[in-house]
Scaffold this motif. Structure first.
Motif, PDB file in Angstrom:
ATOM      1  N   TRP A 113       0.844  -1.193   0.000  1.00 22.22           N
ATOM      2  CA  TRP A 113       0.000   0.000   0.000  1.00 22.22           C
ATOM      3  C   TRP A 113       0.873   1.234   0.000  1.00 22.22           C
ATOM      4  CZ3 TRP A 113      -4.555  -1.517  -1.259  1.00 22.22           C
ATOM      5  CH2 TRP A 113      -4.994  -2.779  -0.872  1.00 22.22           C
ATOM      6  N   GLY A 114       0.555   2.175  -0.859  1.00 24.34           N
ATOM      7  CA  GLY A 114       1.296   3.430  -0.932  1.00 24.34           C
ATOM      8  C   GLY A 114       0.834   4.398   0.134  1.00 24.34           C
ATOM      9  N   SER A 115       1.510   5.509   0.213  1.00 27.73           N
ATOM     10  CA  SER A 115       1.123   6.546   1.168  1.00 27.73           C
ATOM     11  C   SER A 115      -0.029   7.392   0.624  1.00 27.73           C
ATOM     12  CB  SER A 115       2.321   7.437   1.502  1.00 27.73           C
ATOM     13  OG  SER A 115       2.816   8.045   0.318  1.00 27.73           O
ATOM     14  N   GLU A 116      -0.304   7.279  -0.677  1.00 29.04           N
ATOM     15  CA  GLU A 116      -1.398   8.028  -1.279  1.00 29.04           C
ATOM     16  C   GLU A 116      -2.726   7.503  -0.770  1.00 29.04           C
ATOM     17  OE1 GLU A 116       1.088   6.648  -2.814  1.00 29.04           O
ATOM     18  OE2 GLU A 116       2.150   8.274  -3.793  1.00 29.04           O
ATOM     19  N   VAL A 117      -3.659   8.404  -0.544  1.00 31.96           N
ATOM     20  CA  VAL A 117      -4.976   8.009  -0.064  1.00 31.96           C
ATOM     21  C   VAL A 117      -6.048   8.671  -0.911  1.00 31.96           C
ATOM     22  CG1 VAL A 117      -4.275   7.609   2.334  1.00 31.96           C
ATOM     23  CG2 VAL A 117      -5.044   9.878   1.643  1.00 31.96           C
ATOM     24  N   VAL A 118      -7.208   8.072  -0.879  1.00 28.08           N
ATOM     25  CA  VAL A 118      -8.393   8.644  -1.496  1.00 28.08           C
ATOM     26  C   VAL A 118      -9.443   8.757  -0.396  1.00 28.08           C
ATOM     27  CG1 VAL A 118      -9.308   6.410  -2.247  1.00 28.08           C
ATOM     28  CG2 VAL A 118      -9.961   8.487  -3.460  1.00 28.08           C
ATOM     29  N   LEU A 119     -10.195   9.833  -0.402  1.00 20.62           N
ATOM     30  CA  LEU A 119     -11.232  10.053   0.605  1.00 20.62           C
ATOM     31  C   LEU A 119     -12.578   9.656   0.020  1.00 20.62           C
ATOM     32  CD1 LEU A 119     -12.348  11.153   3.282  1.00 20.62           C
ATOM     33  CD2 LEU A 119     -12.478  13.398   2.188  1.00 20.62           C
ATOM     34  N   PHE A 120     -13.217   8.690   0.648  1.00 20.66           N
ATOM     35  CA  PHE A 120     -14.588   8.333   0.314  1.00 20.66           C
ATOM     36  C   PHE A 120     -15.464   9.037   1.343  1.00 20.66           C
ATOM     37  CE2 PHE A 120     -12.183   4.903  -1.522  1.00 20.66           C
ATOM     38  CZ  PHE A 120     -12.831   4.679  -2.724  1.00 20.66           C
ATOM     39  N   SER A 121     -16.515   9.680   0.879  1.00 20.04           N
ATOM     40  CA  SER A 121     -17.394  10.353   1.834  1.00 20.04           C
ATOM     41  C   SER A 121     -18.842  10.067   1.471  1.00 20.04           C
ATOM     42  CB  SER A 121     -17.120  11.851   1.850  1.00 20.04           C
ATOM     43  OG  SER A 121     -17.334  12.412   0.578  1.00 20.04           O
ATOM     44  N   GLY A 122     -19.669  10.290   2.400  1.00 19.08           N
ATOM     45  CA  GLY A 122     -21.094   9.998   2.274  1.00 19.08           C
ATOM     46  C   GLY A 122     -21.596   9.776   3.670  1.00 19.08           C
ATOM     47  N   GLY A 123     -22.253   8.651   3.896  1.00 22.78           N
ATOM     48  CA  GLY A 123     -22.734   8.322   5.227  1.00 22.78           C
ATOM     49  C   GLY A 123     -21.584   8.169   6.203  1.00 22.78           C
ATOM     50  N   ILE A 124     -20.494   7.583   5.736  1.00 25.02           N
ATOM     51  CA  ILE A 124     -19.285   7.413   6.552  1.00 25.02           C
ATOM     52  C   ILE A 124     -18.109   7.873   5.710  1.00 25.02           C
ATOM     53  CG2 ILE A 124     -17.774   5.744   7.691  1.00 25.02           C
ATOM     54  CD1 ILE A 124     -20.222   3.954   8.089  1.00 25.02           C
ATOM     55  N   SER A 125     -17.305   8.796   6.229  1.00 22.09           N
ATOM     56  CA  SER A 125     -16.113   9.234   5.504  1.00 22.09           C
ATOM     57  C   SER A 125     -14.952   8.333   5.871  1.00 22.09           C
ATOM     58  CB  SER A 125     -15.776  10.684   5.856  1.00 22.09           C
ATOM     59  OG  SER A 125     -16.791  11.533   5.362  1.00 22.09           O
ATOM     60  N   SER A 126     -14.131   8.011   4.891  1.00 22.47           N
ATOM     61  CA  SER A 126     -13.039   7.077   5.125  1.00 22.47           C
ATOM     62  C   SER A 126     -11.870   7.396   4.202  1.00 22.47           C
ATOM     63  CB  SER A 126     -13.540   5.648   4.875  1.00 22.47           C
ATOM     64  OG  SER A 126     -12.491   4.730   4.990  1.00 22.47           O
ATOM     65  N   MET A 127     -10.669   7.468   4.769  1.00 19.96           N
ATOM     66  CA  MET A 127      -9.449   7.621   3.985  1.00 19.96           C
ATOM     67  C   MET A 127      -8.918   6.226   3.695  1.00 19.96           C
ATOM     68  SD  MET A 127      -8.869  10.895   3.674  1.00 19.96           S
ATOM     69  CE  MET A 127      -7.169  11.385   3.604  1.00 19.96           C
ATOM     70  N   GLN A 128      -8.670   5.900   2.442  1.00 17.80           N
ATOM     71  CA  GLN A 128      -8.204   4.581   2.047  1.00 17.80           C
ATOM     72  C   GLN A 128      -6.900   4.691   1.269  1.00 17.80           C
ATOM     73  OE1 GLN A 128      -9.814   1.628   2.868  1.00 17.80           O
ATOM     74  NE2 GLN A 128     -11.045   2.988   4.131  1.00 17.80           N
ATOM     75  N   HIS A 129      -5.918   3.870   1.643  1.00 21.25           N
ATOM     76  CA  HIS A 129      -4.657   3.817   0.909  1.00 21.25           C
ATOM     77  C   HIS A 129      -4.849   3.077  -0.402  1.00 21.25           C
ATOM     78  CE1 HIS A 129      -2.060   5.456   4.040  1.00 21.25           C
ATOM     79  NE2 HIS A 129      -2.961   4.924   4.867  1.00 21.25           N
ATOM     80  N   LEU A 130      -4.047   3.437  -1.394  1.00 16.10           N
ATOM     81  CA  LEU A 130      -4.127   2.818  -2.713  1.00 16.10           C
ATOM     82  C   LEU A 130      -3.002   1.811  -2.908  1.00 16.10           C
ATOM     83  CD1 LEU A 130      -4.865   6.022  -4.805  1.00 16.10           C
ATOM     84  CD2 LEU A 130      -6.496   4.279  -4.061  1.00 16.10           C
ATOM     85  N   ALA A 131      -3.267   0.752  -3.660  1.00 16.12           N
ATOM     86  CA  ALA A 131      -2.278  -0.280  -3.954  1.00 16.12           C
ATOM     87  C   ALA A 131      -1.132   0.302  -4.783  1.00 16.12           C
ATOM     88  CB  ALA A 131      -2.932  -1.431  -4.703  1.00 16.12           C
ATOM     89  N   ASN A 132       0.088  -0.079  -4.435  1.00 18.74           N
ATOM     90  CA  ASN A 132       1.272   0.416  -5.125  1.00 18.74           C
ATOM     91  C   ASN A 132       1.255   0.221  -6.638  1.00 18.74           C
ATOM     92  OD1 ASN A 132       2.784   1.690  -3.073  1.00 18.74           O
ATOM     93  ND2 ASN A 132       3.418  -0.303  -2.299  1.00 18.74           N
ATOM     94  N   PRO A 133       0.827  -0.936  -7.165  1.00 20.27           N
ATOM     95  CA  PRO A 133       0.829  -1.057  -8.629  1.00 20.27           C
ATOM     96  C   PRO A 133      -0.006   0.024  -9.313  1.00 20.27           C
ATOM     97  CG  PRO A 133       0.587  -3.209  -7.638  1.00 20.27           C
ATOM     98  CD  PRO A 133       0.460  -2.192  -6.520  1.00 20.27           C
ATOM     99  N   LEU A 134      -1.123   0.398  -8.707  1.00 19.48           N
ATOM    100  CA  LEU A 134      -1.941   1.458  -9.280  1.00 19.48           C
ATOM    101  C   LEU A 134      -1.242   2.802  -9.155  1.00 19.48           C
ATOM    102  CD1 LEU A 134      -4.512   2.615 -10.513  1.00 19.48           C
ATOM    103  CD2 LEU A 134      -5.454   2.739  -8.208  1.00 19.48           C
ATOM    104  N   VAL A 135      -0.716   3.086  -7.984  1.00 21.32           N
ATOM    105  CA  VAL A 135      -0.052   4.374  -7.741  1.00 21.32           C
ATOM    106  C   VAL A 135       1.112   4.583  -8.706  1.00 21.32           C
ATOM    107  CG1 VAL A 135       1.337   5.665  -6.051  1.00 21.32           C
ATOM    108  CG2 VAL A 135      -0.763   4.494  -5.326  1.00 21.32           C
ATOM    109  N   ASN A 136       1.833   3.509  -9.012  1.00 20.20           N
ATOM    110  CA  ASN A 136       3.040   3.618  -9.831  1.00 20.20           C
ATOM    111  C   ASN A 136       2.815   3.372 -11.317  1.00 20.20           C
ATOM    112  OD1 ASN A 136       4.875   4.227  -7.653  1.00 20.20           O
ATOM    113  ND2 ASN A 136       4.485   2.145  -6.962  1.00 20.20           N
ATOM    114  N   ALA A 137       1.585   3.203 -11.734  1.00 18.43           N
ATOM    115  CA  ALA A 137       1.264   2.991 -13.146  1.00 18.43           C
ATOM    116  C   ALA A 137       0.746   4.286 -13.766  1.00 18.43           C
ATOM    117  CB  ALA A 137       0.221   1.888 -13.289  1.00 18.43           C
ATOM    118  N   ALA A 138       0.951   4.396 -15.059  1.00 14.70           N
ATOM    119  CA  ALA A 138       0.420   5.545 -15.797  1.00 14.70           C
ATOM    120  C   ALA A 138      -1.026   5.307 -16.238  1.00 14.70           C
ATOM    121  CB  ALA A 138       1.298   5.841 -17.010  1.00 14.70           C
ATOM    122  N   TYR A 139      -1.386   4.032 -16.426  1.00  9.78           N
ATOM    123  CA  TYR A 139      -2.714   3.681 -16.912  1.00  9.78           C
ATOM    124  C   TYR A 139      -3.260   2.506 -16.111  1.00  9.78           C
ATOM    125  CZ  TYR A 139      -1.510   6.539 -20.944  1.00  9.78           C
ATOM    126  OH  TYR A 139      -1.139   7.571 -21.745  1.00  9.78           O
TER     127      TYR A 139
END
Length: 167
Positions: A113-139
């Protein structure tokens, strides 16, 4: 299918339409789905449950290679489960890299898991880390499995990202 979708006359041109601006050396992550593998399953585990199949992935890879993508720049991942032998061993491309939760099996590396996070919000807000292969890919090419789900009816493409975010 991609020839019809894009109107291109060759597979390589169709992929260039789908992945515009691709430059040699850029990484392409392919998200597969092994959510039905038992957690901490052995490398050679098999299950009767629905998981990703290698045949459509081999076809995608063949098109990317025809477009000029190096096999080693194609990363297949599911960061929440093991990618089993029955999938990896049938990959037609020996330099493609595989990333899963555990690594340690032939041709598999730990996704992590990378240090990058995405914030999901709605009924419950949650910060989630992203998988390294996604973080380090261009596509990203998302390859979900269309199947029923006990909570949501049918699962669609976003549900496939269990394995892209850490929870």
């Amino acid at each position: 299918g991609i020839l019809t979708l894009t109107g291109a006359s060759t597979i390589a041109d169709a992929w260039r339409t789908i992945i515009p601006g691709y430059a040699s050396g850029q990484k392409i992550a392919i998200k597969v789905n092994f959510n039905n593998m038992p957690d901490a399953a052995a490398c050679n585990a098999e299950t009767g449950e629905i998981n990703s199949l290698i045949e459509p992935i081999n076809t995608i890879i063949a098109g990317l290679v025809e477009m000029g993508v190096a096999e080693g720049d194609i990363w297949i991942y599911d960061a929440m489960r093991r990618i089993p032998d029955f999938f990896v061993n049938r990959c037609a491309f020996s330099q493609v890299r595989f990333f899963d939760k555990y690594g340690g099996c032939s041709r598999r590396e730990v996704a992590g898991w990378g240090s990058e996070v995405v914030l999901f919000s709605g009924g419950i807000s949650s910060m989630q880390h992203l998988a390294n292969p996604l973080v380090n890919a261009a596509y990203l090419i998302n390859v979900p499995i269309m199947k029923p789900h006990h909570c949501n009816g049918v699962t669609l493409s976003f549900k496939n990202h269990y394995g892209t975010i850490d929870n």
